[in-house]
Design a protein around this motif. Sequence first.
Motif, PDB file in Angstrom:
ATOM      1  N   PRO A   1       0.796  -1.234   0.000  1.00 36.90           N
ATOM      2  CA  PRO A   1       0.000   0.000   0.000  1.00 36.90           C
ATOM      3  C   PRO A   1       0.826   1.280   0.000  1.00 36.90           C
ATOM      4  CG  PRO A   1      -0.796  -1.546   1.655  1.00 36.90           C
ATOM      5  CD  PRO A   1       0.508  -2.085   1.161  1.00 36.90           C
ATOM      6  N   GLU A   2       2.129   1.185   0.305  1.00 30.01           N
ATOM      7  CA  GLU A   2       2.944   2.402   0.462  1.00 30.01           C
ATOM      8  C   GLU A   2       4.005   2.575  -0.616  1.00 30.01           C
ATOM      9  OE1 GLU A   2       4.683   2.005   4.269  1.00 30.01           O
ATOM     10  OE2 GLU A   2       2.823   2.310   5.362  1.00 30.01           O
ATOM     11  N   LEU A   3       3.971   1.719  -1.656  1.00 34.33           N
ATOM     12  CA  LEU A   3       5.088   1.748  -2.601  1.00 34.33           C
ATOM     13  C   LEU A   3       4.907   2.782  -3.707  1.00 34.33           C
ATOM     14  CD1 LEU A   3       5.654  -2.081  -3.115  1.00 34.33           C
ATOM     15  CD2 LEU A   3       6.901  -0.534  -1.615  1.00 34.33           C
ATOM     16  N   PRO A   4       5.992   3.503  -4.018  1.00 31.41           N
ATOM     17  CA  PRO A   4       6.003   4.302  -5.234  1.00 31.41           C
ATOM     18  C   PRO A   4       6.607   3.462  -6.374  1.00 31.41           C
ATOM     19  CG  PRO A   4       7.769   5.001  -3.757  1.00 31.41           C
ATOM     20  CD  PRO A   4       7.201   3.745  -3.193  1.00 31.41           C
ATOM     21  N   TRP A   5       6.102   3.688  -7.576  1.00 36.35           N
ATOM     22  CA  TRP A   5       6.507   2.842  -8.706  1.00 36.35           C
ATOM     23  C   TRP A   5       7.143   3.644  -9.835  1.00 36.35           C
ATOM     24  CZ3 TRP A   5       6.480  -2.239  -8.059  1.00 36.35           C
ATOM     25  CH2 TRP A   5       5.633  -2.802  -7.090  1.00 36.35           C
ATOM     26  N   VAL A   6       8.298   3.159 -10.275  1.00 35.77           N
ATOM     27  CA  VAL A   6       8.899   3.681 -11.498  1.00 35.77           C
ATOM     28  C   VAL A   6       8.351   2.846 -12.644  1.00 35.77           C
ATOM     29  CG1 VAL A   6      11.027   4.023 -12.789  1.00 35.77           C
ATOM     30  CG2 VAL A   6      10.993   4.421 -10.320  1.00 35.77           C
ATOM     31  N   THR A   7       7.684   3.499 -13.571  1.00 35.41           N
ATOM     32  CA  THR A   7       7.060   2.775 -14.685  1.00 35.41           C
ATOM     33  C   THR A   7       7.699   3.107 -16.021  1.00 35.41           C
ATOM     34  OG1 THR A   7       5.444   4.536 -14.910  1.00 35.41           O
ATOM     35  CG2 THR A   7       4.820   2.669 -13.516  1.00 35.41           C
TER      36      THR A   7
ATOM     37  N   LEU B   1       9.209  -1.024 -11.330  1.00 35.20           N
ATOM     38  CA  LEU B   1      10.176  -1.118 -10.234  1.00 35.20           C
ATOM     39  C   LEU B   1       9.671  -0.316  -9.039  1.00 35.20           C
ATOM     40  CD1 LEU B   1      13.385  -0.411 -12.360  1.00 35.20           C
ATOM     41  CD2 LEU B   1      12.638  -2.653 -11.505  1.00 35.20           C
TER      42      LEU B   1
ATOM     43  N   ILE C   1      10.417   1.536  -5.453  1.00 32.71           N
ATOM     44  CA  ILE C   1      11.561   2.088  -4.729  1.00 32.71           C
ATOM     45  C   ILE C   1      11.525   1.478  -3.338  1.00 32.71           C
ATOM     46  CG2 ILE C   1      12.670   4.174  -3.921  1.00 32.71           C
ATOM     47  CD1 ILE C   1      11.468   5.559  -6.310  1.00 32.71           C
ATOM     48  N   ARG C   2      12.686   1.000  -2.894  1.00 35.07           N
ATOM     49  CA  ARG C   2      12.716   0.195  -1.662  1.00 35.07           C
ATOM     50  C   ARG C   2      12.044   0.893  -0.484  1.00 35.07           C
ATOM     51  NH1 ARG C   2      18.980   1.058  -1.698  1.00 35.07           N
ATOM     52  NH2 ARG C   2      18.913   3.297  -1.390  1.00 35.07           N
TER      53      ARG C   2
ATOM     54  N   VAL D   1      11.752   4.718   0.937  1.00 30.31           N
ATOM     55  CA  VAL D   1      10.534   5.480   0.669  1.00 30.31           C
ATOM     56  C   VAL D   1       9.309   4.688   1.088  1.00 30.31           C
ATOM     57  CG1 VAL D   1       9.131   6.611  -1.102  1.00 30.31           C
ATOM     58  CG2 VAL D   1      11.629   6.650  -1.284  1.00 30.31           C
TER      59      VAL D   1
ATOM     60  N   TRP E   1       5.271   5.722   1.019  1.00 30.49           N
ATOM     61  CA  TRP E   1       4.376   6.808   0.648  1.00 30.49           C
ATOM     62  C   TRP E   1       3.244   6.897   1.650  1.00 30.49           C
ATOM     63  CZ3 TRP E   1       6.753   9.581  -2.881  1.00 30.49           C
ATOM     64  CH2 TRP E   1       6.077  10.675  -3.431  1.00 30.49           C
TER      65      TRP E   1
END
Lengths: 482, 482
Positions: free
Chosen positions: A93-99, A110, A112-113, A145, A147
């Motif tokens: 629920p807290e992950l930011p994603w590089v798309t 991906l 971010i850890r 990170v 979020w």
Amino acid sequence: MAKDKQFVTEITPQSEDFSKWYIDVIKKAELMDYSPVRGCIVFRPEGYEIWEHIQRDLDRRFKETGHRNAYFPMFIPESFFQKEKDHVEGFNPELPWVTEAAGEVLEERLAIRPTSETMIGHMYSKWIQSYRDLPVLINQWANVVRWEKRTLPFLRTSEFLWQEGHTAHETEEEARQETRQMLEIYTQFVEEVLAIPVIKGEKTPSERFAGAVNTYSIEAMMKDGRAVQAGTSHYLGNKFAVAFDIKYLDRNNELQYCHTTSWGVSTRLIGSLIMVHGDDRGLALPPKVAPTQVIMIPIGPAKTRDAVVARVDELYAQLKQAGVRVRVDDRADVSPGWKFNEYEMRGVPLRLELGPRDMDNGQVVLVSRITGEKRVVAQDQLVEEVQKMLDETQQAMFDRAKQFRAENSYSVDTLEEMKAAMEKKRGFVEAGWCGSEQCEKTVKEETGATSRNIPFEPETHKSNCLVCNAEAKHTVIFARAY
Amino acid sequence: MAKDKQFVTEITPQSEDFSKWYIDVIKKAELMDYSPVRGCIVFRPEGYEIWEHIQRDLDRRFKETGHRNAYFPMFIPESFFQKEKDHVEGFNPELPWVTEAAGEVLEERLAIRPTSETMIGHMYSKWIQSYRDLPVLINQWANVVRWEKRTLPFLRTSEFLWQEGHTAHETEEEARQETRQMLEIYTQFVEEVLAIPVIKGEKTPSERFAGAVNTYSIEAMMKDGRAVQAGTSHYLGNKFAVAFDIKYLDRNNELQYCHTTSWGVSTRLIGSLIMVHGDDRGLALPPKVAPTQVIMIPIGPAKTRDAVVARVDELYAQLKQAGVRVRVDDRADVSPGWKFNEYEMRGVPLRLELGPRDMDNGQVVLVSRITGEKRVVAQDQLVEEVQKMLDETQQAMFDRAKQFRAENSYSVDTLEEMKAAMEKKRGFVEAGWCGSEQCEKTVKEETGATSRNIPFEPETHKSNCLVCNAEAKHTVIFARAY
């Protein structure tokens, strides 16, 4: 700066609004600033240097116990999060994603850890073949990170800095010993260096790290009575070893899964020490992590000024030489009184005043930020006296924090008693608990407090659950928490 | 490990395939490993510790010159990149983008920093009001990301570690002085600590940092003759100050734009020192950054073993006490010869051997990784002798690298001469240049070499451009580069 400039603290009193006091203090003392990215702060030099002192001291303790630092990629393939069920549930629920990158959409996005068990588990499975490769004792200093919906500078920010230790062992016993050893190191560090007393214990299952078998924590009390989890250490069993295939050939030539641990502290320690030690005049920094330990202020009339400043500079050189973090404020257009307030607000532990009469008497005046004590000391004893007073200040801060915690800790037998205690004043509440998640939930719903941990050394062993009155399995510390 | 295990280097000779040699060495010596994320490596403890020694030394130099560390968010709003035209053009092609977080699509996508001029510029515009706030001298140790097409461990990876200094000043003169000061600090550090001789100079306009007015660099020669830019320092004029509105009230109460600088070195320094000093036996690490400076190996028959190991342990304690980074390898099931090869491969600068005869004579044998020199020294002189030999090894490494560079540097007057030089052997080629981008492009197309920099102190001042034969504006160093 105008000569007649008045010192205005602009700091909301703690008793009026503790949260506002906190933000006022950290902004005015230039520890941080808000950034244009939601939930991310800038660690300004005055705040970052506290982190540098934390890092240096902890890093030494880690290395003395055989750990080495490494650095792993911050990008984690999405598929890695699927491998450990609890872990993905906890962090997804807290992950930011590089798309996208370099103009192209990525085949696999991906994360971010938020923490690195998965990436490090993957690498350990490549590195570990035999019992001869064990233990692996690695630590990483990194940004991570999460979020978060609600953020608070230092205590809960989207990006933060931390260290994460990750170790792999032959046996459960050895891994459990590591888990406890690191909790012990955190305890010693936080108590000795940050002057914050903590309660060591085990988290209840609902508060465990996502994927851990056991989670241990140290819990600290802020000046508003709320708790901060100041450090955690996890025994992961072989859950991550199974998920990431971390196996070794044992002494009998049989394949075994490793037993792994992880443990971490973060920049929330900065927030903690501010909320534990600060007061209505501003910050109060423990000498061991204060960027400036001694501020030197020349005083007296204009005609003696040059001579006084010259002597201050000589004494500065002596203190500097002895390794004291010392600064001189010899601005002529700012009054000594203004400076006194300014450096008290900034939390500098010791102030040194030198005026013409002190010159004549070969002495200086030292004033403690914490106790307000004034001490007149001989200039030829300066280094020893300063070091002594810094040590005493460090100890006094710990003693005061411990005293405050004692005054705001309660022991209760029923939910009604707990409600009364929490209404009267926030703080730590010790109570019996049957072990059911339902009773824990009831406490939270009725009082806003969560279980902090099951202390290794409770004040008293409680016999009944505060909610259902069944036999208590554990004595638990409850508190509202940051 | 079996007693009869043979040491096999598995290292491709440099003369056969330099790139393969490089990868063989860094993997076998466990400096790094590939990660599951494209272009990202893992810095293993043996590699990361080199970075820690680099950090510690540089950080001290930065602080001695008045800089302080801070930490800024790694996420940069897309709109920030639009503010400085050259900057966006330079970095846009390499940016990774966070487009979703915590299950929601972001309103504005966030780049992960490739460098922080934009974020820091934005914050400086809030912090700087008056000339009294200047200069601002801040450095950041951080991870950065540039999504590169072709990657090479340490030298060019998608995520890497670096420091980036960002300063703001009242005057152009002061900012230019800062730019040159930092280049000088990098030069001293790289030459004294990494034992790598460098050429200081200014980049040609086509090789400038995206958004800089002037870019200065230090350039080092690898053992295959190719260049590595080991550090850069940029004078940014007021380009970023205009883009981010960094203004101050000057001493006449008028608003002025600041003059800013930035400067950085990265983990590519690790790759550089491997390629400068390594040989067919493996790594060769300069003592000042070697994780292990001295490896102690007990030798001799089984019957004297316990006594020898006991004496080794005593000497170990002495060296350790003196601050030497020393390790003992007393494994009984591995032969001394195997160990000799192993630690030579790992680049440990000094080997200490102690056998029964040395015991009787109160001596030890020291062997240099670099020169192969064996020195028999008295045990009661051990600390001094070890420190002396480490210093000599450090100096010998620098001298050898400088000698190598001299042997692979050429001075030419025409493109034909340059082609001949580059075909014979790669290296640094000094030539005249008229200043036109077209001639620079021609050199690149015809020879594969790019302009490295315009040295402050060229060997000779060239009079004509090597391509068009017009009058030379500058003497330039050309080389193929990593």
